[in-house]
Enzyme design. Structure first.
Site, PDB file in Angstrom:
ATOM      1  N   ASP A 103     -69.932   4.138  23.505  1.00 19.60           N
ATOM      2  CA  ASP A 103     -70.694   3.131  24.237  1.00 19.60           C
ATOM      3  C   ASP A 103     -70.226   3.086  25.690  1.00 19.60           C
ATOM      4  OD1 ASP A 103     -71.887   2.480  21.854  1.00 19.60           O
ATOM      5  OD2 ASP A 103     -70.524   0.800  21.445  1.00 19.60           O
TER       6      ASP A 103
HETATM    7  N1  URA Z   1     -68.222   2.387  17.562  1.00 22.34           N
HETATM    8  C1  URA Z   1     -68.731   1.548  18.483  1.00 22.34           C
HETATM    9  O1  URA Z   1     -69.111   0.432  18.171  1.00 22.34           O
HETATM   10  N2  URA Z   1     -68.789   1.973  19.753  1.00 22.34           N
HETATM   11  C2  URA Z   1     -68.359   3.186  20.154  1.00 22.34           C
HETATM   12  O2  URA Z   1     -68.428   3.518  21.333  1.00 22.34           O
HETATM   13  C3  URA Z   1     -67.826   4.054  19.181  1.00 22.34           C
HETATM   14  C4  URA Z   1     -67.773   3.617  17.890  1.00 22.34           C
END
Ligand code: URA
Length: 240
Positions: A103
């Site tokens: 993310d």
């Molecule tokens: N899980 C998440 O919620 N975000 C990420 O970036 C990776 C795994």
């Protein structure tokens, strides 16, 4: 591969610049001068020289980045800076892409390569590659949560996750944890904690299988994988 594409990929300039380089007669294939930019060459089996220097051709690059927050794991984006924008031009010409997504606000280990076959295999759920995250969680993470994660939890869309290995490092109003999961559903870690009524407020990926984030890399920095790290990735992809 066309000679002009090869030379442009290897950083000899734009296609136009490469064309004028070829016209000068300084590019050779097995000692024969190539002037035509559309000539097809086989850099793995032919000796290509530019100004009498032999080209060390590499088809693939494998980079480990410590992804900073605020940057998206994509090759292009209309609004945000991407992880590819953080690379040096000589790496960008190899046309790499991030393997899977972190993310925008997540930090940590991100593999960037132009090896599509390897990326596909690493992301395949069949390979069961464990990904370990460090997170700070709003609220007190309990042994009950550990047990729930061990069985798998139900996400907001009804998806039942595979088991997650949750380790509590520090519990309090803000808890610190490590979680290992083998899947990569959208926002998976955040949604697993939502499933137990808690909120992830900081997330960092530490490892993928035995590929561990090099803690000497500052946020936004990257380096090539070592031979050992590369061999490990190959060993995963060779597993049945
Ligand atoms: N899980 C998440 O919620 N975000 C990420 O970036 C990776 C795994």
């Amino acid at each position: 591969m066309r000679i002009d594409k090869l030379l442009a990929n290897m950083g000899f300039g734009s296609r136009k610049e490469v064309k004028s380089l070829l016209k000068k007669g300084v590019v050779k294939r097995n000692e024969e001068v190539i002037k035509n930019s559309s000539t097809h060459v086989d850099p793995a089996n032919e000796i290509i020289k530019v100004m009498d220097e032999v080209l060390e051709y590499r088809e693939h690059i494998y980079l480990m980045m410590n992804k900073p927050p605020g940057v998206v794991s994509a090759t292009e984006d209309n609004r945000d800076e991407t992880v590819i924008d953080l690379l040096e031009p000589e790496d960008v010409v190899m046309e790499p892409f991030p393997v899977g997504r972190l993310d925008k606000d997540t930090e940590g280990l991100l593999l960037i390569t132009n090896d599509g076959k390897l990326a596909h295999q690493l992301l395949s759920p069949k390979k069961n590659v464990g990904k370990t995250y460090y997170a700070k969680i709003e609220g007190r993470v309990t042994e009950e949560d550990v047990e729930k994660f061990k069985l798998g939890v139900t996400l907001d869309d009804g998806y039942e996750t595979k088991p997650g290995d949750l380790c509590i490092l520090n519990r309090g109003e803000i808890s610190e944890i490590e979680l290992t999961i083998t899947e990569g559903k959208f926002h998976q870690v955040k949604r697993m904690f939502e499933a137990v009524d808690k909120k992830v407020i900081y997330l960092k990926r530490l490892s993928m299988g035995t590929l561990v984030l090099d803690e000497d890399l500052e946020l936004g920095q990257y380096r090539e994988l070592t031979d050992e790290e590369y061999q490990y990735l190959i060993s995963i992809t060779n597993q049945p």
